[in-house]
Scaffold this active site. Structure first.
Site, PDB file in Angstrom:
ATOM      1  N   GLY C  53      -3.363 -42.777  37.396  1.00 25.78           N
ATOM      2  CA  GLY C  53      -3.617 -41.950  38.386  1.00 25.78           C
ATOM      3  C   GLY C  53      -3.226 -42.827  39.900  1.00 25.78           C
ATOM      4  O   GLY C  53      -2.883 -43.800  39.746  1.00 25.78           O
ATOM      5  N   GLY C  55      -3.968 -43.671  43.671  1.00 23.39           N
ATOM      6  CA  GLY C  55      -5.295 -44.377  44.450  1.00 23.39           C
ATOM      7  C   GLY C  55      -5.503 -45.867  43.734  1.00 23.39           C
ATOM      8  O   GLY C  55      -6.415 -46.321  44.238  1.00 23.39           O
ATOM      9  N   HIS C  56      -4.476 -46.403  43.043  1.00 26.22           N
ATOM     10  CA  HIS C  56      -4.988 -47.924  42.620  1.00 26.22           C
ATOM     11  C   HIS C  56      -3.799 -48.875  43.210  1.00 26.22           C
ATOM     12  O   HIS C  56      -3.521 -49.883  42.964  1.00 26.22           O
ATOM     13  CB  HIS C  56      -4.831 -47.852  41.200  1.00 26.22           C
ATOM     14  CG  HIS C  56      -5.562 -47.010  40.345  1.00 26.22           C
ATOM     15  ND1 HIS C  56      -7.002 -46.820  40.637  1.00 26.22           N
ATOM     16  CD2 HIS C  56      -5.380 -46.082  39.471  1.00 26.22           C
ATOM     17  CE1 HIS C  56      -7.448 -45.784  39.844  1.00 26.22           C
ATOM     18  NE2 HIS C  56      -6.614 -45.581  39.057  1.00 26.22           N
ATOM     19  N   LYS C 104      -4.082 -48.118  30.502  1.00 24.64           N
ATOM     20  CA  LYS C 104      -5.313 -48.504  30.677  1.00 24.64           C
ATOM     21  C   LYS C 104      -6.271 -48.031  29.861  1.00 24.64           C
ATOM     22  O   LYS C 104      -6.188 -46.550  29.707  1.00 24.64           O
ATOM     23  CB  LYS C 104      -5.693 -48.366  32.059  1.00 24.64           C
ATOM     24  CG  LYS C 104      -4.889 -49.513  33.146  1.00 24.64           C
ATOM     25  CD  LYS C 104      -5.458 -49.301  34.509  1.00 24.64           C
ATOM     26  CE  LYS C 104      -5.256 -47.958  35.120  1.00 24.64           C
ATOM     27  NZ  LYS C 104      -3.712 -47.560  35.163  1.00 24.64           N
ATOM     28  N   ASP C 109      -5.668 -41.132  30.209  1.00 25.33           N
ATOM     29  CA  ASP C 109      -4.120 -41.916  30.175  1.00 25.33           C
ATOM     30  C   ASP C 109      -3.586 -41.762  28.783  1.00 25.33           C
ATOM     31  O   ASP C 109      -2.392 -41.636  28.398  1.00 25.33           O
ATOM     32  CB  ASP C 109      -4.299 -43.321  30.895  1.00 25.33           C
ATOM     33  CG  ASP C 109      -4.624 -43.513  32.188  1.00 25.33           C
ATOM     34  OD1 ASP C 109      -3.766 -42.447  32.956  1.00 25.33           O
ATOM     35  OD2 ASP C 109      -5.401 -44.323  32.821  1.00 25.33           O
ATOM     36  N   HIS C 219     -11.950 -45.804  39.378  1.00 25.34           N
ATOM     37  CA  HIS C 219     -11.784 -44.551  39.628  1.00 25.34           C
ATOM     38  C   HIS C 219     -12.761 -43.886  40.545  1.00 25.34           C
ATOM     39  O   HIS C 219     -13.168 -42.667  40.440  1.00 25.34           O
ATOM     40  CB  HIS C 219     -11.692 -43.880  38.254  1.00 25.34           C
ATOM     41  CG  HIS C 219     -10.461 -43.928  37.661  1.00 25.34           C
ATOM     42  ND1 HIS C 219     -10.305 -45.166  36.849  1.00 25.34           N
ATOM     43  CD2 HIS C 219      -8.923 -43.387  37.547  1.00 25.34           C
ATOM     44  CE1 HIS C 219      -9.157 -45.175  36.079  1.00 25.34           C
ATOM     45  NE2 HIS C 219      -8.338 -44.487  36.905  1.00 25.34           N
TER      46      HIS C 219
END
Ligand SMILES: Nc1ncnc2c1ncn2[C@@H]1O[C@H](COP(=O)(O)OP(=O)(O)O)[C@@H](O)[C@H]1O
Ligand SMILES: Nc1ncnc2c1ncn2[C@@H]1O[C@H](COP(=O)(O)OP(=O)(O)O)[C@@H](O)[C@H]1O
Ligand SMILES: [Mg+2]
Ligand SMILES: [Mg+2]
Ligand SMILES: [Mg+2]
Ligand SMILES: [Mg+2]
Lengths: 331, 203, 331, 203
Positions: C53, C55-56, C104, C109, C219
């Protein structure tokens, strides 16, 4: 206020201890831990020393290394280092070619560096020159006054001067290189949340849910004005427009565009702002030929970012591109 | 008079008053600066307190100069060089003259040195807005009795000023309406010193 | 919630646009901007692809470059990329030597990468292997369950596998190298403030003024437990002790120690935590021979940090030290 | 029955209900996950709505399969492959059989495919805790009338479960006491579909 810290009074020292431990291949503590210096100095080179309060990490200690600084002095949080710290750094790094001090324009830093320079000249016979960085256009220029603050643009000056020093320039020429870099550099910042000074457990300024502080420095002091928060594109134009008006660059001018995080703004948002700023300057006929995005000159845990532009010519471009081998900048 | 004073109790009094008002000074500095002036002054005073015995053993002029050096090496920021210069230069001037009659002259010399260090003058909204008028008062009567109330009023007068020196100067117009933290600490310290000189009576 | 963004829906895409613009010497968008890839691929090499996703950031796009990843797929915020994105990356980077996917451990995922791999094998005849990173010891191991999350330790796996791929290892051997790296890596994190998901303008969990969340992932999901906030030394011991108990390293074992910021924690605090963690492990007889401190695997604007330890042997040490030339890691 | 249904209005109904409940789904997901399930489902439904006309032109089985593919390519996360697989496999199974009598068989096949994709089963606190019992209900009576109320109860039953799949599984014990967001969206969507099949009447 929540921080990863043991006690407020030791935050700066504990953090520095961690930094030196993390990068002991590059740096070491100077005498009595009063400054941090390169582990191995380049012989015959003018020593470049910077410094300022703690709370701006990785600036300046993160810029110590081949191609950039020889030493950096860190004070308490948001407090200039004391003259003995600076004097110690001068003594340990000057190997005869002289010392160039890079100071962010602010009375506290100026006075402490000035006192140290006076002592170094009178007691030690060192040759000292000083560069004063004043890139922050949020501060109005007035007839009488301190002038503009030194903020994130200091990184650019340190990189360019550091590369020139590594190339063997003498003290006098280095000062000229630094002054050109300063003249070519402008910065402006915006905060979404104030910084929390650990000793007081208080934010230096408190913003409402829909406010932002425009024109902030890196010491948690309030900025030029408080405004309603806006979307990223509006904020980017607001800042970029002022930089443009202040620099008045020629069409086709090459620039370095540097987006800097103030501490609590994550990389995703910094990249977003970079994209908007890049488009702005390109739309205004500039060539964004060098880029830097990251958290380099912080204001503790302030949420916000600044945009820095440096006008580049062949010489400064070459110095920017020259190898650098520090903890925070590496190429 | 000052030559008759023991420096130890003066340091203790200053230290206690700064500690008591540290939070207020931080808050004043937070409004137009970086919020640490109280913490900075406290660090300096504690360093003096730690060296109090050694300082008391020295002749007064030398002891003031040494106290100034300690402040410079522990406070940092703007306040360190300024308060440090004040005491260092006061000590230096006093060792070159002698007798209490020359104190106003020595003090004036020290205040001018502070102004040179800070590249500042009156009306810049700094501690000099306390120090310069204080120096004039001393020159006029060389007495410490009347000053505490007057210096408080002097600090108060910085509220209306627009800062032209120090961090507050970066705020331009926005610096108006707040008391300068350095002026506040200066008023506080002068009051403490006067109180001690006058035998611990609160003015 | 305050963020530098235009609209919530475009945050991920706008940020990626900025990223690619900032590093266009290294990376380029793949077809339809569905993935980001190296500008120039190394011929004959197994392609290494990661993703997850948004945001990382800078994970994973920041790790694209010589010595690390060939491509990365970014989904919406905290949302796995879709199979077509991954399939596109496979098609553009596989030059015959096969593709290693680094995922991950988390069902979303896994499922999306699995669907993409099935399509790539059946429709395109690609050879695909998958590594599943599960370094987060905050998650209890249970008889039936998803197992442990993949968090910041993914960086270590990507670096080591990327170096091995650059050295010419085949797909089968690379998978083995990756599995050893995964087996040698453990992470645990602590948050002082939850993440704010842009679409909902809500923190995923809200902590009181004196609370911290222990055992968080990346997350924004809540962690293993909520505890009273403690000083930095206590937090460092708490985490390091659990890592030590889980890894059970031998005395004198060499380790890589990696302190990672979750987004809103400034470098000064990360270095402070690094110093404490280093002392902890050294006091327990380990040799901290490689170090990394920085904001690499974030959880949007979460305030917090994680500590990762990887046991090193001569082989993994060599792979860690091998040159890397990506936006976020560079040596 | 399902073969008689026009898919456009069903999509519109699902889309409207998901939009109405998106915030609730996000909040449920925030408690034990990452707070985006409503947003994710909304993105998928809007993609279906945008392709509604094209989907209506296809035979039902094909249209379901294509809808599933669209969901996979737009939702992402865990929900994308799961809801996508459900529709893709339902479509595939329906195109291989014929007539409404075989619908329960096709549905059971699709639910099993979802379970394989998720490596999950009943009691794991996921949307399968709605889908498996629903499949059993359909097998028993092949009717859509009674299900909406029942599926709401099924979603409610996930509150007491401890998650063994999905993000919530990372929380261990802490996942107990919250409704699974996927089960909630599933109950909602089944209710919307049934309502449309039964002529727009709310059950
Ligand atoms: N150039 C100057 N000349 C005289 N006084 C100054 C000057 N700059 C700052 N000051 C004084 O110093 C005070 C601030 O001290 P402090 O907060 O301790 O330092 P800093 O600004 O480094 O945080 C100001 O309130 C002002 O009175
Ligand atoms: N392995 C799995 N098997 C079945 N359902 C799952 C699985 N993993 C997750 N889910 C379902 O997906 C839902 C979460 O969807 P969503 O929030 O959209 O995805 P993400 O977890 O990627 O944010 C969960 O509530 C659960 O019902
Ligand atoms: Mg200060
Ligand atoms: Mg201050
Ligand atoms: Mg998600
Ligand atoms: Mg979710």
């Amino acid at each position: 206020m929540k921080k990863f810290m043991n006690e407020a009074g030791s935050l700066a020292a504990d953090s520095l201890d961690g930094f030196v431990g993390a990068h002991d291949d590059l740096v070491a503590f100077g005498q009595d831990r009063k400054h941090v210096r390169r582990r191995v100095l380049s012989p015959g080179k003018v020593a470049i020393i910077a410094g300022g309060g703690a709370g701006h990490e990785p600036m300046h200690v993160g810029f110590i290394g081949k191609g950039m600084l020889d030493a950096a002095c860190t004070g308490h949080v948001f407090t200039s280092p004391t003259p003995d710290q600076i004097l110690g750094a001068i003594r340990e790094t000057d190997n005869g070619a002289g010392v160039l001090l890079i100071v962010k324009n602010y009375d506290g830093d100026l006075m402490n560096f000035e006192m140290a320079a006076e002592m170094a000249v009178s007691d030690g016979g060192h040759r000292i020159e000083t560069l004063i960085v004043n890139d922050d256009i949020a501060v109005e220029r007035t007839a009488r006054g301190t002038g503009r603050r030194g903020v994130a643009g200091t990184l650019v000056v340190e990189k360019i001067v550091g590369a020139a020093a590594e190339a063997g320039l003498d003290l006098f020429s280095l000062k000229a290189v630094g002054e050109s870099a300063i003249a070519a550099t402008r910065t402006m910042g915006v905060a979404l949340k104030g910084a929390t000074v650990p000793q007081t457990t208080r934010e230096t300024f408190v913003l409402g849910e829909t406010e932002m502080e425009v024109g902030v420095g890196i010491h948690g002091e309030p900025g030029r004005s408080r405004q309603d928060i806006a979307d990223a594109a509006t904020i980017a134009s607001l800042i970029c427009r002022q930089i443009l008006d202040d620099l008045e660059p020629a069409q086709g001018q090459r620039i370095l565009l540097f987006v800097n995080g103030l501490g609590a703004t994550p990389p995703s948002e910094l990249y977003l702002m970079f994209g908007l700023a890049r488009r702005f300057f390109e739309a205004h006929g500039l060539v964004v030929c060098r880029k830097l995005v990251g958290t380099y000159a912080t204001s503790l845990d302030m949420a916000g970012m600044s945009i820095t532009v440096t006008l580049l010519d062949d010489a400064s471009l070459g110095l920017w591109d020259a190898p650098v081998h520090s903890a925070a900048l590496h190429w | 008079m000052p030559v008759l004073v023991r420096i130890g109790p003066v340091i203790a009094a200053c230290c206690a008053d700064i500690a008591r008002h540290a939070d207020r000074l931080n808050r004043l500095d937070g409004a137009i600066g970086d919020g640490d002036h109280g913490t900075n002054m406290q660090r300096g005073c504690e360093a003096l307190l730690a060296e109090s015995q050694r300082l008391e053993a020295l002749p007064l002029a030398q002891s003031l100069a040494e106290a100034g050096r300690i402040l410079v090496m522990t406070i940092g920021g703007a306040a360190g060089p300024l308060y440090g210069t004040l005491l260092m230069e006061l000590g230096r001037a006093m060792s070159e003259t002698s007798g209490t009659d020359d104190f106003p002259t020595a003090f004036a010399h020290a205040v001018n040195a502070v102004a040179r260090r800070g590249k500042s003058g009156t009306g810049d909204k700094t501690l000099l807005d306390v120090l310069f008028p204080l120096s004039d008062l001393l020159a006029a009567d060389n007495k410490f009795e009347t000053t505490p109330a007057k210096v408080a009023a002097l600090a108060e007068m910085t509220v209306a000023m627009r800062a032209r020196r120090g961090r507050a100067s970066f705020l331009g117009e926005r610096s108006i309406g707040h008391m300068d933290p350095g002026a506040a600490s200066c008023a506080l310290l002068v009051a403490a010193v006067c109180r001690e000189i006058n035998g611990g009576r609160r003015a």
